[in-house]
Structure formats: C-alpha cells, structure tokens
Scaffold this active site. Structure first.
Site, short mmCIF file in Angstrom:
data_model
loop_
_atom_site.label_atom_id
_atom_site.label_comp_id
_atom_site.label_asym_id
_atom_site.label_seq_id
_atom_site.Cartn_x
_atom_site.Cartn_y
_atom_site.Cartn_z
N SER A 13 47.03 44.90 37.48
CA SER A 13 45.65 44.47 37.67
C SER A 13 45.51 42.98 37.96
O SER A 13 44.58 42.56 38.65
CB SER A 13 44.80 44.84 36.43
OG SER A 13 45.37 44.28 35.26
N HIS A 62 40.72 39.40 32.18
CA HIS A 62 41.28 39.19 33.51
C HIS A 62 40.65 37.92 34.09
O HIS A 62 39.59 37.48 33.62
CB HIS A 62 40.99 40.39 34.42
CG HIS A 62 41.81 41.59 34.09
ND1 HIS A 62 41.47 42.45 33.07
CD2 HIS A 62 42.95 42.08 34.63
CE1 HIS A 62 42.37 43.42 33.00
NE2 HIS A 62 43.29 43.22 33.94
#
Length: 277
Positions: A53, A254
């Site tokens: 990711s 993230h």
C-alpha cells in the site's frame, strides 16, 4: 603610394592557386552537409512499480484496483529525470509472498530498465503492533512490539531474499530501488490516543529496525535502498504538520499527499539517468 593611397599587393593567381581555390569552394558545402549532427538525447528510462500500500499510494483517493492512487510516489516521479512509467502493479495489503502469488512479477521482463519496490511492512504485522500501542495496555504494546522485532530479525530477511531473487531473475537488466518506511510518530508532540511518548519511541525504533533489515537485504542483492526517515522528521501522525494520516482516517497511518511527494523527491534524488544494473 598612388595618389596618397597605399596599394595592397595581391599575388597573381597562378593556375595552381586557381585550382586550389576551386577545390576549397567545392569542399566547403560538402563539409557543411557531412558534419556530424549533435548526439540525440538518450531514450527515457522505463520503470515498473511493485509492492504494498505504501507503493500503491493508499491513503490519497480516488483509487483504482488494489488501492492504487495517482498520488503514489511511483506515479509522481513519472516524467522526472527522464523516467517513463510502464506498469504500476503495487497492491494494498501485499506481502513478499502475495507480491509473487498475485502476479506482480509479470510486469517485469528483460527490457525493464528500473523497478521501484515497497514491501516488507505487512510481513511483520506492523499494523497490529501500532493498534496494540494505541488501544491496548502497556503490556500489550510491549508484547506486540517485541513480536515485530523478532519477526524482523528472524523471518523477514529470508522472505526478502526470496522476493528479491525472483525480481532479479524476472528483470535481469534492471536497476532495483527499494523504498523504506517512515517513522509514524513525533513523540516530542506528546501522547497520541493511547500511545505515550515512550511507546511512540518504541514503535519508531521498530521502524528503524525494519528499515535496517530492508537496506541489508537490498544490498545483498545489489539493489539500492531509499530511506525516507529524515524527510518525515517532525511530520509524524501527531505533529502540527502531519504527513501521516491519523487513526480516524480510512487510510490511517499511510502518507498524506505531502508524504507521497516526499517519497517522490527522495526517489528522484536517488536515481541518476543511465545508472542501470
């Protein structure tokens, strides 16, 4: 002197001089035509983006398949230092095993010039350790962090060696650039949810250990490693200017767009045209 003017002496043109002058006149246009042209610019470096990711750009929607975002660092570097994106196959949630099983290696071949790769964080249960420190007890945080450190030391190196060997075999002529992970927290900013400054330090130390293992594995295979740690200093999830998305965000822990731009800057700085394997 003639009428006060100096006469310039010109030698009489002999037949031999006339022939030589004619040859020079004929040669000049020919020289202009046949002079070598300046060398053309080298072709762009074609590259593929593999990984998890952090490679897919998860955290900054909208997304395509596998949580792929146009804000991924591998997309942001397209066009820089004569780079040209070919295949973008990084996939959210990927591990070293699923990178292979999921078919990401199919993007590579003997014509691949450059590979950008982010992998390893999901192999060690990193997100579970973060969750334990945010929502669990001190003992749960310490236990999860210890488990992560153990996996980094014992399990991860072999898995990285396996996937790196397969990448090298699939793209034998490519330069491979492996990207690391940032520290998620800025402990100087104080506690974040249930994670004290001390627990944040423990998790940041885990990120450093992970990056050290990634660097060592990359170097064993002749790959390059890009460390983004310093670029994220002062921009942890709890900082005044965070480059990491908070726990309440769908893309929690993230990078933000600014974070992926920092990744792109680090990768661009590390790449030099013509430096293939």
């Amino acid at each position: 002197m003639v009428n006060g003017l100096r006469r310039t002496y010109r030698p009489e043109m002999t037949p031999r001089l006339r022939a030589l002058a004619s040859a020079v006149v004929l040669l000049l246009p020919l020289t202009a035509v046949t002079a070598p042209a300046s060398s053309s610019a080298p072709p762009p470096t074609s590259y593929d983006v593999l990984g998890d990711s952090y490679g897919s750009g998860f955290g900054v929607p909208p997304y395509g398949a596998c949580g792929r975002s146009q804000s991924a660092y591998g997309v942001l570097v397209d066009g820089r230092v004569r780079l040209e994106l070919d295949d973008f196959v990084a996939c959210g949630g990927a591990t070293t095993t699923s990178l292979v099983a999921g078919g990401q290696l199919a993007a590579l071949d003997a014509d691949t010039d450059l590979v950008l790769q982010s992998i390893g964080g999901n192999d060690i249960g990193w997100s579970q350790a973060v969750l334990a420190c945010l929502a669990g007890t001190d003992e749960q945080c310490a236990g999860a962090a210890a488990l992560v450190r153990s996996r980094i030391a014992t399990t991860l190196p072999g898995r990285l060696d396996t996937v790196h060997g397969l990448v090298a075999a699939a793209a034998p002529n490519a330069r491979v650039v492996v990207t690391g992970y940032p520290r998620l927290f800025s402990p100087e900013a104080g506690a974040y949810l249930g994670a004290s400054a001390a627990e944040q330090e423990v998790l940041n130390d885990g990120a450093d250990q992970l990056n050290a293992a990634l660097r060592a594995a990359a170097e064993r295979h002749g790959f390059d490693f890009v460390d983004v740690t310093e670029r994220f200093v002062g921009h942890g999830v709890n900082a005044a200017d965070p480059w990491i998305l908070g726990a309440a965000d769908p893309g929690a822990f993230h990078p933000t767009l600014a974070g992926y731009e920092a990744y792109a800057a680090a990768v661009t700085a590390a790449i030099r045209p013509g430096r293939q394997r």
